[in-house]
Motif scaffolding. Sequence first.
Motif, PDB file in Angstrom:
ATOM      1  N   CYS A  85       0.844  -1.202   0.000  1.00 50.98           N
ATOM      2  CA  CYS A  85       0.000   0.000   0.000  1.00 50.98           C
ATOM      3  C   CYS A  85       0.872   1.242   0.000  1.00 50.98           C
ATOM      4  O   CYS A  85       0.483   2.291   0.487  1.00 50.98           O
ATOM      5  N   GLY A  86       2.079   1.113  -0.546  1.00 52.18           N
ATOM      6  CA  GLY A  86       3.007   2.230  -0.446  1.00 52.18           C
ATOM      7  C   GLY A  86       3.460   2.365   0.995  1.00 52.18           C
ATOM      8  O   GLY A  86       3.484   1.388   1.742  1.00 52.18           O
ATOM      9  N   VAL A  87       3.818   3.581   1.393  1.00 50.99           N
ATOM     10  CA  VAL A  87       4.166   3.820   2.796  1.00 50.99           C
ATOM     11  C   VAL A  87       2.879   3.760   3.622  1.00 50.99           C
ATOM     12  O   VAL A  87       1.895   4.417   3.281  1.00 50.99           O
ATOM     13  N   ALA A  88       2.873   2.954   4.655  1.00 49.25           N
ATOM     14  CA  ALA A  88       1.703   2.924   5.541  1.00 49.25           C
ATOM     15  C   ALA A  88       1.819   4.112   6.496  1.00 49.25           C
ATOM     16  O   ALA A  88       2.718   4.142   7.333  1.00 49.25           O
ATOM     17  N   ILE A  89       0.925   5.080   6.345  1.00 48.87           N
ATOM     18  CA  ILE A  89       1.006   6.304   7.168  1.00 48.87           C
ATOM     19  C   ILE A  89       0.877   5.922   8.644  1.00 48.87           C
ATOM     20  O   ILE A  89       1.550   6.471   9.499  1.00 48.87           O
ATOM     21  N   ASN A  90      -0.006   4.973   8.928  1.00 50.20           N
ATOM     22  CA  ASN A  90      -0.189   4.460  10.287  1.00 50.20           C
ATOM     23  C   ASN A  90      -0.314   2.945  10.174  1.00 50.20           C
ATOM     24  O   ASN A  90      -1.368   2.433   9.792  1.00 50.20           O
ATOM     25  N   PRO A  91       0.756   2.213  10.446  1.00 46.71           N
ATOM     26  CA  PRO A  91       0.729   0.759  10.187  1.00 46.71           C
ATOM     27  C   PRO A  91      -0.426   0.038  10.885  1.00 46.71           C
ATOM     28  O   PRO A  91      -1.057  -0.832  10.272  1.00 46.71           O
ATOM     29  N   HIS A  92      -0.719   0.393  12.130  1.00 47.77           N
ATOM     30  CA  HIS A  92      -1.851  -0.260  12.797  1.00 47.77           C
ATOM     31  C   HIS A  92      -3.142  -0.063  12.001  1.00 47.77           C
ATOM     32  O   HIS A  92      -3.925  -0.993  11.821  1.00 47.77           O
ATOM     33  N   ALA A  93      -3.365   1.160  11.568  1.00 49.47           N
ATOM     34  CA  ALA A  93      -4.599   1.450  10.833  1.00 49.47           C
ATOM     35  C   ALA A  93      -4.619   0.698   9.510  1.00 49.47           C
ATOM     36  O   ALA A  93      -5.657   0.157   9.107  1.00 49.47           O
ATOM     37  N   ALA A  94      -3.464   0.659   8.833  1.00 46.60           N
ATOM     38  CA  ALA A  94      -3.408  -0.030   7.537  1.00 46.60           C
ATOM     39  C   ALA A  94      -3.603  -1.534   7.715  1.00 46.60           C
ATOM     40  O   ALA A  94      -4.357  -2.178   6.969  1.00 46.60           O
ATOM     41  N   GLU A  95      -2.943  -2.105   8.710  1.00 48.14           N
ATOM     42  CA  GLU A  95      -3.150  -3.535   8.983  1.00 48.14           C
ATOM     43  C   GLU A  95      -4.615  -3.793   9.310  1.00 48.14           C
ATOM     44  O   GLU A  95      -5.208  -4.786   8.864  1.00 48.14           O
TER      45      GLU A  95
END
Lengths: 774, 162
Positions: A657-667
């Motif tokens: 997803c490219g850079v995950a701005i907030n990894p928790h949110a992206a996961e």
Amino acid sequence: MSDPVDSQGFAVVGHNEPKVDAYALATGKPVFAGDVNHDDALHIAFLASKHAHARIASIDTSRAEALDGVALVLTHENTPATMYTTAGQGYPEPSPYDTRMFNPTVRFVGDRVAAVAAETPEIAHAATKLIDVTYEALPAVLSIDEALAPDAPIIHGEETATGIHDAAHNIVSVVNVDIGDVEAGIADSAVVVDTTCETQYAQHVPIEPHVVQAYLDNDGRLVLLTSTQVPFHVRRIVARVLDLPVHRIRVIKPRVGGGFGAKQEILLENVTGLVTLRTGRRAIAELSRPEEFVSSRTRHPMRVRVRLGAREDGTLRAVDMEVISNTGAYGSHGLTVMSNAGSKTLPLYNRAPDVRYHGRTVYTNLPVGGAYRGYGATQGYFALETAMDELAAKLGMDPVEVRRLNHIRVGETSPIFAAIGEGKPGVEQTVGSCELERCLDIGAEEIGWADKRGMRYRDGPWVHGVGMSIHMQGSGIADVDMGAATIKMNDDGSFNLLIGATDLGTGSDTILGQIAAEVLGVPLAKIVVYSSDTDMTPFDVGAYASSTTYVSGNAVRRAAEEVRAQIVAVASAMLEEDPDGISLDDQHAIGASGERVSLEEIALRSLYGTDQQQIGATASFVGDESPPPFLASFAEVAVDVETGQVRVLDYVAVADCGVAINPHAAEGQVEGAIANGIGYALTEEMLFSSHGRVRNPTLFDYKIPAAPDLPRIRAILVDSYEPTGPMGAKSVAEIGINAPIPTIANAIYDAVGVRLKNSPFTAERVLAALDAAT
Amino acid sequence: MSTTITLTINGIEQPVAVELGESLLEVLRREGFTSVKHGCDTGDCGACAVLLDGDAIDSCMILAVAADGRAITTVEGLETDGRLHPLQEAMIDAGAVQCGFCTPGTVMSGIDLLSRNADPTEDDVKAALAGNLCRCTGYVKQVDAVLAAARVMKGGPDVGSG
Ligand code: FES
Ligand code: FES
């Protein structure tokens, strides 16, 4: 200053900042549209059609109106006849104008006949039963095949409807794209597969059903507090239907208890608003769970045929996809969901010179399709990724290898990008980031692909198998979706970030705040995020099409960069240093000399001291492309060969997803989407009686996954950087839901050698397939 | 038909006027306890879960009059001395709150579990949350949060959840 934020060493971006709204949510503050309690509110209840197709010959509301506590009864006789679409899309909407607030002809069991506003919900419900309706039943169309039959009853014969491709034949929309000569390509292929898959009626099941409150402000303007994904589209469409100027309406989106596309729809706002306009009183409408199932929106069921032709080495020679989508009684999102079944799938395999996409959307007298996370790609990928698996089997190749040979790569394009858009042609684009190879490496490793594939490990009646599939989606609708952001600086060096972008529970307020904080050199706590309110925030199309991170995120980044330039100019005067050497960090402007001045001092000087000005900016962004995120999906399942039951034992979803701005949110987006997709693959299905009535409109009978039903879903984000994204980010919210159906179908095949082509894969269907194979 | 019952809500005993046929959910929301959510009315979603004398129940499934004289805890009653309950903290830190509509009910079921089992396994947690439907999270981070809260409540180090 074109790329002021380095892709390395982010201070706020890429960190697991707690969500900005998490405290209010975890403490149960009254932040949802239904939480505001008012004793004086009128409550709205709906009368729904019991007929799948009927003309209302007469409707008598006098008994209902006479009931004590009833304030108003609305029917087609006393409401605007304006034709519109409930689809909350940009203007002009690519969905047909084929409905009124209340239609004189009802077109599915659950269609809206009347609404009652009363002092209590109980009185309102009781009054709906006192409305006397005489129906003149019409022949009903209850399947795709019936809709396309030569003598099929016509569902939208009304002369006032516009935007329907061929109403006389129940065809809402058609898309035909031919690149090269697919028949010649198939004829020229060494190996050909031809597969047809069908998906079911399914519902979004946001745990918060649709809810709206309407009231008049002190200037008599209509305020709609609504659980929506599209506040600005709500304002525009309600204004048109209720014949009000846009400036007489204010739409406020509070916290939203999940949407998944169901709330990209104008369902309750018109009626609630009209009750308030007619009575002058606050009104509230909230769908019950059965109404949410039957009368809100669903995922368009589709029949998708895919033919693949490949050369002997496994590279694709020709790809042909043919789609028939069922939009139900009204054409909401009918064209665009069908288009996305091709536009979000076919570019993934760009090796084939000959490609064809033919799609149609048909009306039936069944519940209405709408936007649903995945938006047609989900349905398209079932057939495409099943066909790819069949192709691998025919070629005697590893399914992973066949994908590796054929998927799109960085620097490549596909003619489909330009050929299929949303209501108009798409936009040419070249892929700027794609880490699918690493996604495949990691996914195969994590699931144990090499050890488990084809092994058919057996444990009593349970036989194990592994399956996989790959996917892409987009990041907003290129050349269509616009998002804007306003940032202003406060006395203490904090900032207000005002965004039309619509956080529906995804965490977009948080990640947009992180982007602003990163550019401005402050912690997230110094960004006060507010979304969305048509009076207070700039325009944004809303939360759909995986647009927010990319489109709204780029708008936030631009606005923050403009604000930063203003801050640097003030700092330059204060420090007496060249602006080019000044950077923002740790809530300070720091000159090349190392001299610092705090943002608070800069703000105080600007607001009260010298060269007084409000430091602030508004910026907009429209994508001229829609960078796809990618996903490799792997599952291990066990199939009980005696009962047909399927259990998912392990699930690995590896996303770029490219850079995950907030990894928790992206996961969390991937985990939630996979969970929803597993439900869609195994249990979720709206069942119909022979008259078109939904038989299972409860959470007891329509089974969505609960915690014990799922394995620990393993979402893995790979390092990636999208050059056109804000801080390198692309979208992530939708892509995961496309994966479980084909992944699980392919795992079932690996386990027991049968192909499931109708979802969901219930025990009955699996057992029937096993029986048919023996 | 209305009547007055006595409920001890979050430690405060109070008389509450209710209709005989009203559910506890309706009464709690009307009294301003908006953490108690309305998701189905049929006992299937768990958004309305509260503690009744310490046990998690779906408040839509019990008549308010049946709770007469009993003690109810909602999420509003969890904060002590300005501090959130460890499970609320853990839900926030784990990223387990997405839309948050299910969060209060899930927190109540988690607290019920932790009051009976200080050292739950992942499967124990999943079983305890079986009645709390969440459409957003896939439960991964919710389960992590309950496990993290158990560690904190035992006084051990919060080793985090990744
Ligand atoms: S509202 Fe009580 S269980 Fe759903
Ligand atoms: S966080 Fe949205 S339903 Fe659970």
